[in-house]
Scaffold this motif. Structure first.
Motif, PDB file in Angstrom:
ATOM      1  N   THR A  14       0.849  -1.182   0.000  1.00 34.04           N
ATOM      2  CA  THR A  14       0.000   0.000   0.000  1.00 34.04           C
ATOM      3  C   THR A  14       0.888   1.236   0.000  1.00 34.04           C
ATOM      4  OG1 THR A  14      -1.599  -1.220   1.323  1.00 34.04           O
ATOM      5  CG2 THR A  14      -1.894   1.153   1.192  1.00 34.04           C
ATOM      6  N   ALA A  15       0.747   2.067  -0.996  1.00 35.71           N
ATOM      7  CA  ALA A  15       1.618   3.228  -1.149  1.00 35.71           C
ATOM      8  C   ALA A  15       1.579   4.112   0.083  1.00 35.71           C
ATOM      9  CB  ALA A  15       1.202   4.026  -2.376  1.00 35.71           C
ATOM     10  N   ARG A  16       2.760   4.463   0.535  1.00 30.81           N
ATOM     11  CA  ARG A  16       2.972   5.440   1.609  1.00 30.81           C
ATOM     12  C   ARG A  16       2.559   4.961   2.993  1.00 30.81           C
ATOM     13  NH1 ARG A  16       0.587   8.391  -2.411  1.00 30.81           N
ATOM     14  NH2 ARG A  16      -1.339   8.557  -1.213  1.00 30.81           N
ATOM     15  N   VAL A  17       2.082   3.734   3.145  1.00 30.32           N
ATOM     16  CA  VAL A  17       1.765   3.245   4.486  1.00 30.32           C
ATOM     17  C   VAL A  17       3.056   2.807   5.166  1.00 30.32           C
ATOM     18  CG1 VAL A  17       0.525   1.522   5.834  1.00 30.32           C
ATOM     19  CG2 VAL A  17      -0.542   2.522   3.815  1.00 30.32           C
ATOM     20  N   GLU A  18       3.247   3.259   6.407  1.00 29.61           N
ATOM     21  CA  GLU A  18       4.464   2.945   7.147  1.00 29.61           C
ATOM     22  C   GLU A  18       4.118   2.458   8.553  1.00 29.61           C
ATOM     23  OE1 GLU A  18       7.485   2.495   6.677  1.00 29.61           O
ATOM     24  OE2 GLU A  18       7.767   3.203   4.621  1.00 29.61           O
ATOM     25  N   GLY A  19       5.134   2.129   9.316  1.00 31.30           N
ATOM     26  CA  GLY A  19       4.908   1.671  10.673  1.00 31.30           C
ATOM     27  C   GLY A  19       6.181   1.704  11.488  1.00 31.30           C
ATOM     28  N   GLY A  20       6.025   1.466  12.775  1.00 26.97           N
ATOM     29  CA  GLY A  20       7.160   1.394  13.677  1.00 26.97           C
ATOM     30  C   GLY A  20       6.845   0.453  14.828  1.00 26.97           C
ATOM     31  N   VAL A  35      11.970  -1.297  15.067  1.00 25.69           N
ATOM     32  CA  VAL A  35      11.725  -1.304  13.625  1.00 25.69           C
ATOM     33  C   VAL A  35      11.259   0.095  13.259  1.00 25.69           C
ATOM     34  CG1 VAL A  35      10.398  -2.276  11.724  1.00 25.69           C
ATOM     35  CG2 VAL A  35      11.091  -3.740  13.627  1.00 25.69           C
ATOM     36  N   GLY A  36      12.028   0.747  12.397  1.00 25.59           N
ATOM     37  CA  GLY A  36      11.747   2.136  12.096  1.00 25.59           C
ATOM     38  C   GLY A  36      10.875   2.378  10.886  1.00 25.59           C
ATOM     39  N   ASN A  47      13.321   6.987  11.265  1.00 25.49           N
ATOM     40  CA  ASN A  47      13.126   5.945  12.264  1.00 25.49           C
ATOM     41  C   ASN A  47      11.858   6.268  13.046  1.00 25.49           C
ATOM     42  OD1 ASN A  47      13.163   4.140  14.383  1.00 25.49           O
ATOM     43  ND2 ASN A  47      15.351   4.339  14.755  1.00 25.49           N
ATOM     44  N   ARG A  48      10.756   5.654  12.617  1.00 23.27           N
ATOM     45  CA  ARG A  48       9.451   5.986  13.182  1.00 23.27           C
ATOM     46  C   ARG A  48       9.270   5.447  14.597  1.00 23.27           C
ATOM     47  NH1 ARG A  48       9.882   5.010   8.140  1.00 23.27           N
ATOM     48  NH2 ARG A  48       9.063   6.478   6.596  1.00 23.27           N
ATOM     49  N   ASP A 160       0.550  13.100  21.475  1.00 22.10           N
ATOM     50  CA  ASP A 160       1.441  12.403  20.549  1.00 22.10           C
ATOM     51  C   ASP A 160       2.555  11.696  21.311  1.00 22.10           C
ATOM     52  OD1 ASP A 160      -0.075  13.634  18.646  1.00 22.10           O
ATOM     53  OD2 ASP A 160       1.482  15.015  17.963  1.00 22.10           O
ATOM     54  N   LEU A 161       2.821  10.439  20.939  1.00 22.86           N
ATOM     55  CA  LEU A 161       3.938   9.677  21.493  1.00 22.86           C
ATOM     56  C   LEU A 161       4.613   8.904  20.373  1.00 22.86           C
ATOM     57  CD1 LEU A 161       2.348   8.165  24.751  1.00 22.86           C
ATOM     58  CD2 LEU A 161       3.882  10.135  24.604  1.00 22.86           C
ATOM     59  N   SER A 162       5.855   8.517  20.609  1.00 24.04           N
ATOM     60  CA  SER A 162       6.550   7.613  19.700  1.00 24.04           C
ATOM     61  C   SER A 162       6.311   6.180  20.167  1.00 24.04           C
ATOM     62  CB  SER A 162       8.049   7.907  19.688  1.00 24.04           C
ATOM     63  OG  SER A 162       8.632   7.507  20.934  1.00 24.04           O
ATOM     64  N   PRO A 163       6.504   5.187  19.305  1.00 21.85           N
ATOM     65  CA  PRO A 163       6.362   3.800  19.749  1.00 21.85           C
ATOM     66  C   PRO A 163       7.252   3.455  20.945  1.00 21.85           C
ATOM     67  CG  PRO A 163       6.290   3.873  17.372  1.00 21.85           C
ATOM     68  CD  PRO A 163       6.626   5.272  17.825  1.00 21.85           C
TER      69      PRO A 163
END
Length: 326
Positions: A14-20, A35-36, A47-48, A160-163
């Motif tokens: 899926t275009a532009r879908v990301e994760g961390g 995992v970034g 690095n998400r 907002d938080l980071s993983p």
């Protein structure tokens, strides 16, 4: 460990879908896995897991409930009415709704968290000291109190938080209420295994932000998120996940962010999935339970594939239970 189980194929398709993803050891904060994104290359270097902070949605609700239980005024078995809510601020009316606009009438607080009922979370935050919730979140994440909105929208995860920050915060529940700071290097060894440099864990004793009794109650309640009527039950059923675990799904407005955060007796981990461009939604129905929870569960299953599992509270003491990996 377990990174090979991360099924990022759905993200790449899926275009532009990301994760961390971030995982750490709750008792000392040592980072176990990061995992970034879907794959490191010239155009994908963010690095998400560390450097991207996103709204956390309903994955923040356990901290509202924990503050309520810590106050001594509420227990998981106490009941509250799940019904539409309306608040007036500055001449405007705020009417947040449950997912799917479904309401269940009188429910226990435990059931409200299993089902992630927005109305109950907001009513509970309104009934307890919001500053107590903010103090808890600040202590658990290491962020200043000013980071968190001092209004009822906090119950819906408008911070907002980071993983990695999320994983550290959830680690409090399995660490007896003690918050730790994540760190990355335990030691550096040469090719022969000789330690040539020790890492430097954060100084000082872990900060106590919750009582052990409240943490035990939260673990018990959050285990129910994987059970029938819990928001993670479909993912657990689909992945065959039945390890000792406690966690919570999270989804933000218009399905822009999907979260799952949780703990086992040995680790705390969180997964975020979304678009780098916050304006683009994942798509209708792409909730944390549907999109992020299966990634978290497959990761945890891989971690325990060659390790015995423990029940919460065993602590490796005599009588510690070993459960085979499904």
């Amino acid at each position: 460990d377990g990174l090979g189980a991360m099924n990022w194929g759905v993200l790449k398709s899926t275009a532009r879908v990301e994760g961390g993803l971030a995982a750490l050891r709750p008792e000392d904060g040592s980072v176990l896995a990061l995992v970034g994104g879907s794959g490191f290359n010239f155009r994908n270097q963010l690095n998400r897991s560390l450097d991207a902070s996103r709204p956390v949605g309903s994955s923040i609700k356990p901290f509202v409930f924990a503050a309520a239980f810590e106050s001594g005024r509420y227990r998981p078995e106490d009941k509250m009415e799940d019904s539409p809510v309306h608040y007036r601020f500055g001449g405007k009316t705020w009417s947040p709704q449950n997912y799917g606009k479904k309401y269940f009438g009188e429910v226990t607080l435990a059931e409200a968290l299993h089902r992630s009922l927005n109305s109950v979370a907001i009513k509970l935050l309104d009934a307890v000291d919001i500053d107590a919730v903010i103090r808890l979140l600040s202590g658990a994440t290491g962020l200043p109190r000013e980071h968190f909105p001092r209004n009822l929208s906090l119950a819906l995860g408008t911070t907002d938080l980071s993983p990695l920050q999320m994983a550290a915060a959830y680690g409090v529940f399995v660490n007896g209420g003690r918050a730790v700071k994540p760190y990355f290097i335990k030691s550096v060894a040469d090719r022969d295994g000789n330690v040539i440099k020790d890492g430097v864990p954060p100084a000082g004793e872990p900060q106590a932000v919750l009582s052990s009794a409240t943490c035990a109650a939260m673990i018990s309640v959050l285990e129910g998120v994987f059970a029938k009527n819990g928001t993670a039950y479909p993912a657990a059923h689909k992945t065959g996940f039945n390890l000792p675990a406690a966690g919570k799904t999270g989804t933000t407005n218009e399905y822009r962010d999907a979260w799952f955060a949780g703990v086992t007796p040995d680790l705390a981990a969180s997964v975020w999935v979304g678009h780098d461009d916050m304006r683009i939604p994942l798509g209708y129905g792409e909730t944390g339970g549907r999109f992020a929870a299966p990634i978290w569960m497959n990761f945890v299953k891989a971690v325990y594939r060659s390790r015995p599992t423990r029940q919460f509270g065993d602590g490796g003491a005599p009588g510690y239970k070993v459960k085979s990996q499904p």
